[in-house]
Design an enzyme around this catalytic site. Structure first.
Site: not given
Length: 392
Positions: A88, A209, A215, A222
């Protein structure tokens, strides 16, 4: 010649079959005119598609093997590292890091098994089914099946000329590959966030970024996660395409190539990248170790300790639940309680309790087959190295 662009396509020749036949007639005369004897575009397309899928299965199986080897080979850098296992998305129990990597090997092994099973079922030859009824000519379907590497000719001409079950089976297997890749990508995306801080991805597979200079975005993972949607969609697209087709061949089947080719290309692209990411990512062991005692990862070990003291499982579960609540109120770990404090909850607890508390001890005592403790992980690792040819 087609690959080299030396065979120009002409609309009046309709399709690739007539282009090839026309080129052969030009080069060979009447011999070329015999090419289509006892054949139809229907059985030729089905045959070509099976050959293409069969080759793709072999390619994808090899790529999955490479990915499994990459995960298993992490034992060299991650030996002895303990990670929290989650349920979970909450910290649950501690395990050896290699247990995580072998878990993905199991998933990809099932993928390889499904593809191998699909390959067996598709490997019957449609050639000679012609348009759907077969032919009156004395062709040798056994010979053509053998020459093309099929196990046998398909048994029913009407069925095989329009059969695309193998494409649904194949793309469904690829959809599960994509799901497993997506789950792995999601896990490592989480792990490389500041909140988890468990893994560092190589710079080659992250991006910066355009506005935030700090970043390091896990863009490649992704994309792997995102591209799974295309592969899953391909299986659904084929199911919908076939759901209303009567026997035998229908022109609707022209649309199957779009879904299949995209599913193959997408899966191959993801699998070509994945091993390099696995090979070069590094666990943030200092950060992991610093937070390992957070979350009562040893609570289950304590419960099983009580079970070993002949306390019924449910009673042991309730006792440890009360102990955890007490520790939370005092901002303590279970291992920080005194023996007197333990005995206030259960008199059967003695000094030996401290042998199971703390994540290192809780991992060390895991011993069931396939568990995440050192001994069973060593057995599993040896088996995987043998199976993947890495034990030399």
């Amino acid at each position: 010649d087609i690959s080299a662009g030396k065979l120009p396509f002409q609309a009046e020749l309709e399709d690739v079959h007539m282009h090839i036949e026309s080129a052969l007639i030009e080069r060979l005369g009447d011999v070329g005119r015999k090419l289509h004897t006892g054949r139809s575009r229907n059985d030729q397309v089905a045959t070509d598609l099976k050959l293409y899928v069969r080759d793709s299965i072999d390619t994808i199986d090899g790529l999955l093997l490479n990915l499994q080897r990459s995960f298993v080979s992490r034992d060299k850098t991650d030996a002895g590292v303990i990670l929290p296992a989650y349920t979970h998305l909450q910290r649950a129990q501690p395990v050896q890091a290699i247990q995580y990597w072998l878990a993905y090997c199991e998933k990809f092994a099932r993928d390889r098994g499904r593809l191998a099973d699909c390959r067996k079922r598709l490997n019957v030859s449609p050639l000679g089914a012609a348009a759907g009824a077969g032919t009156s000519l004395p062709i040798d379907r056994q010979l053509t099946a053998q020459l093309l590497g099929f196990d046998a000719p398909a048994g029913n001409s009407l069925d095989v000329s329009g059969d695309r079950d193998f494409l649904i089976e194949f793309t469904s297997a690829l959809a599960l590959v994509a799901v497993h890749l997506s789950g792995w990508a999601e896990e490592w995306i989480l792990w490389c966030s500041t909140e988890f801080d468990m893994i560092r991805l190589p710079d080659a597979y992250t991006t910066g970024s355009s506005i935030m200079p700090q970043k390091r975005n896990p863009d490649v993972l992704e994309l792997i996660r995102g591209k799974s949607a295309r592969v899953i969609a391909a299986a659904n697209q084929l199911l919908v395409l076939l759901k209303g087709l009567p026997l035998a061949y229908n022109r609707d089947l022209q649309e199957d190539k779009i879904a299949v080719f995209d599913a193959i290309d997408t899966t191959v692209a993801c699998l070509e990248l994945a091993p390099a990411i696995v090979d070069t990512a590094r666990l943030n062991t200092d950060a992991i170790t610093a937070r390992l005692e957070i979350g009562f990862l040893d609570a289950t070990a304590l419960m099983e300790y009580l079970i070993g003291k002949q306390v019924p499982m449910r009673s042991a579960h309730e006792t440890v639940g009360r102990l955890v609540a007490h520790c939370e109120s005092q901002h303590l770990a279970l291992a920080e309680l005194s023996l007197d404090q333990f005995q206030q909850f259960d008199q059967s607890i003695d000094e030996s309790v401290f042998d199971v508390l703390g994540t290192a001890n809780a991992v060390a005592i895991l011993q069931s087959q396939g568990a995440g403790g050192p001994a069973p992980v060593a057995v599993s690792l040896a088996r995987w190295k043998h199976d993947l040819g890495l034990d030399n």
